[in-house]
Design a protein around this motif. Structure first.
Motif, short mmCIF file in Angstrom:
data_model
loop_
_atom_site.label_atom_id
_atom_site.label_comp_id
_atom_site.label_asym_id
_atom_site.label_seq_id
_atom_site.Cartn_x
_atom_site.Cartn_y
_atom_site.Cartn_z
N ARG A 249 1.01 -1.44 -0.24
CA ARG A 249 -0.10 0.05 0.27
C ARG A 249 1.04 1.03 -0.18
O ARG A 249 0.84 1.90 1.05
CB ARG A 249 -0.44 0.29 1.39
N PHE A 250 1.89 1.45 -1.04
CA PHE A 250 2.63 2.50 -0.82
C PHE A 250 2.02 3.77 -1.56
O PHE A 250 2.25 4.57 -0.79
CB PHE A 250 3.98 2.40 -1.74
N LYS A 251 0.93 3.15 -2.30
CA LYS A 251 0.32 4.37 -3.08
C LYS A 251 -0.47 5.91 -1.75
O LYS A 251 -0.84 6.54 -1.59
CB LYS A 251 -1.01 4.21 -4.20
N ASN A 254 1.97 7.64 0.10
CA ASN A 254 2.33 8.91 -0.69
C ASN A 254 1.42 9.50 -0.11
O ASN A 254 1.60 11.03 -0.44
CB ASN A 254 2.30 8.59 -2.17
N ASP A 263 9.63 8.43 -0.44
CA ASP A 263 10.64 8.78 -0.54
C ASP A 263 11.44 8.64 0.77
O ASP A 263 12.59 7.24 0.23
CB ASP A 263 11.69 9.92 -1.37
N ARG A 286 16.94 -2.17 -6.34
CA ARG A 286 15.98 -1.59 -6.51
C ARG A 286 15.83 -2.17 -7.43
O ARG A 286 16.84 -1.32 -8.68
CB ARG A 286 16.40 -0.22 -6.03
N1 LIG Z 1 7.44 8.49 -3.18
C1 LIG Z 1 8.28 7.34 -4.61
N2 LIG Z 1 6.95 7.21 -4.56
C2 LIG Z 1 6.57 5.83 -5.74
C3 LIG Z 1 8.77 6.40 -6.44
N3 LIG Z 1 7.91 5.02 -7.12
C4 LIG Z 1 6.98 4.80 -7.37
N4 LIG Z 1 6.38 5.08 -6.53
C5 LIG Z 1 5.02 5.25 -6.11
O1 LIG Z 1 4.87 3.75 -5.81
C6 LIG Z 1 3.25 3.59 -5.94
C7 LIG Z 1 3.02 2.14 -6.27
O2 LIG Z 1 1.57 1.82 -5.62
P1 LIG Z 1 0.53 0.48 -6.75
O3 LIG Z 1 2.00 0.26 -7.62
O4 LIG Z 1 -0.59 1.02 -7.23
O5 LIG Z 1 0.83 -0.07 -5.18
P2 LIG Z 1 0.94 -0.09 -3.63
O6 LIG Z 1 -0.08 1.15 -3.31
O7 LIG Z 1 1.75 -0.63 -3.63
O8 LIG Z 1 -0.33 -1.30 -3.48
P3 LIG Z 1 0.51 -2.62 -3.55
O9 LIG Z 1 0.86 -3.17 -3.74
O10 LIG Z 1 -0.87 -3.73 -3.99
O11 LIG Z 1 0.07 -2.83 -2.03
C8 LIG Z 1 2.93 4.67 -6.92
O12 LIG Z 1 2.13 5.37 -6.19
C9 LIG Z 1 3.64 4.89 -7.48
O13 LIG Z 1 3.51 7.09 -7.71
C10 LIG Z 1 8.91 6.62 -6.08
O14 LIG Z 1 10.61 6.65 -6.01
N5 LIG Z 1 8.98 7.87 -4.42
#
Ligand SMILES: Nc1nc2c(ncn2[C@@H]2O[C@H](COP(=O)(O)OP(=O)(O)OP(=O)(O)O)[C@@H](O)[C@H]2O)c(=O)[nH]1
Length: 364
Positions: A249-251, A254, A263, A286
């Motif tokens: 749930r990285f989104k 953010n 970051d 990475r």
């Molecule tokens: N801050 C930041 N965000 C990043 C970077 N690279 C990718 N992201 C974000 O990482 C998020 C990945 O989200 P998703 O692929 O939807 O997956 P998730 O929210 O982690 O959900 P799940 O994988 O299903 O648990 C996106 O919102 C990208 O914008 C980065 O270098 N820095």
């Protein structure tokens, strides 16, 4: 006392005062030449005065040339007019040093040939970047020498002849010794410059390689390194295993706390990954976004254990907005499969972990 790391070269030494910074080979050498010519003219003037090996006007002109060379050195060294210093040297040499030495010091049977060769060599160095100027100056010097030979041939009375054969031998020997030192020294400066350029090129290429293989945000190695590592293990049929890790749930992280905080989380996680990889003699990579790889040589168990350990460490990491987790799939290379198939298996397992509720490590 201040020193440069490479040469242990004191900025307060007499040499530095006279010649400048040694790492700037071009200017350093030019200053050295200007001062050497000044000194040689001075010595030669004194020598000729006491032993009467040349006309009085030659002796006087040597002193004048010596003074002018010191002036050229001064503007080059202390007013940073290196080009002007070089040009002053060219003009002085062509208009005064060569003709005076030629006519006043035995013509073609005196030491002026050494001087002409030394000057040709110097111009190759001083005008190395301006090819056309260097070619013109070289051609002019050679034509000039031919003209002097011709004048000597047609007007022999213009040339001062040595009073004795011994005087001529002494003058030639001294000229030869100085010219030898000069050439050896010049070649060593060239060699040193070449070495410095080569070292610079090596360190640039090492830096470029590092930049190409490193992720700028986290400092971890990137997928190029992973591909290289997998290829080399496959080629040598050496077993290996890897964990494909995706932060959960990285989104939302953010969206809720901002991209900068996202970051920061990626960097904090990368530190833990680097640490864990190191203690298992593996690699933390990475892969892109919030996806990482833990790569370890050998069978699957150590990789699985390392990934579980990493998940536990992440759970207790001190993050401003609370703990986070990841989902991972751990696979071992099956010696018939290629890189794409292997990564696809790891990816499928990682998605299975997500579907089972995240915050877990699955292995085959
Ligand atoms: N801050 C930041 N965000 C990043 C970077 N690279 C990718 N992201 C974000 O990482 C998020 C990945 O989200 P998703 O692929 O939807 O997956 P998730 O929210 O982690 O959900 P799940 O994988 O299903 O648990 C996106 O919102 C990208 O914008 C980065 O270098 N820095």
């Amino acid at each position: 006392m201040q020193t440069t790391s490479k040469h242990n070269y004191s900025k307060h030494s007499v040499l530095f005062w006279c010649l400048g910074d040694k790492s700037d080979h071009h200017e350093y050498f030019n200053h050295a030449i200007l001062l050497t010519i000044a000194l040689l003219n001075l010595i030669s003037g004194v020598f000729n005065y006491f032993y009467q090996h040349a006309e009085m006007y030659v002796v006087l002109s040597k002193f004048i040339i010596s003074t002018l060379m010191v002036f050229a050195w001064y503007i080059s060294r202390w007013h940073e007019k290196y080009r002007s210093g070089s040009l002053a040297l060219v003009i002085l040499t062509m208009s005064a040093v060569i003709p005076i030495n030629w006519f006043g010091n035995g013509g073609s049977s005196g030491p002026t040939y050494f001087m002409i060769l030394a000057i040709l060599f110097y111009f190759s160095f001083a005008f190395r970047e301006t090819k056309w100027l260097r070619a013109i100056v070289h051609a002019v010097v050679i034509l000039y020498a031919i003209t002097l030979i011709w004048i000597e041939h047609t007007q022999p009375h213009l040339v001062y002849h040595y009073p004795t054969e011994v005087a001529r031998s002494v003058d030639l020997t001294i000229g030869f010794i100085f010219a030898s030192f000069y050439f050896v020294w010049m070649l060593s400066v060239y060699a040193e410059r070449f070495k410095a350029e080569r070292n610079k090129a090596h360190s640039f290429s090492a830096r470029l390689k590092d930049m190409a293989e490193r992720d700028p945000l986290t400092g971890l190695q990137n997928r190029l390194v992973l591909e290289k590592e997998i290829r080399s293990h496959i080629q040598s049929e050496e077993p290996f295993s890897l964990a494909l890790i995706d932060i959960d749930r990285f989104k939302a992280i953010n969206d809720n706390f901002g991209h900068n905080y996202g970051d920061h989380v990626l960097c904090a996680f990368s530190e833990l990954l680097k640490d864990t990889a190191k203690s298992y003699a593996g690699l933390g990579i990475r892969q892109g976004g919030e996806e990482f790889i833990l790569f370890i040589s050998g069978t699957i168990d150590p990789t699985f254990n390392a990934t579980v350990e990493l998940l536990n460490r992440l759970a207790s990491a001190n993050l401003e907005h609370g703990p986070i987790s990841f989902s991972a799939g751990v696979v071992e290379w099956d010696d018939r499969e290629d890189q794409i198939t292997l990564l696809k298996r790891a990816d499928d397992l990682m998605y299975a972990a997500k579907e089972q509720g995240r915050n877990r490590v699955l292995k085959e």
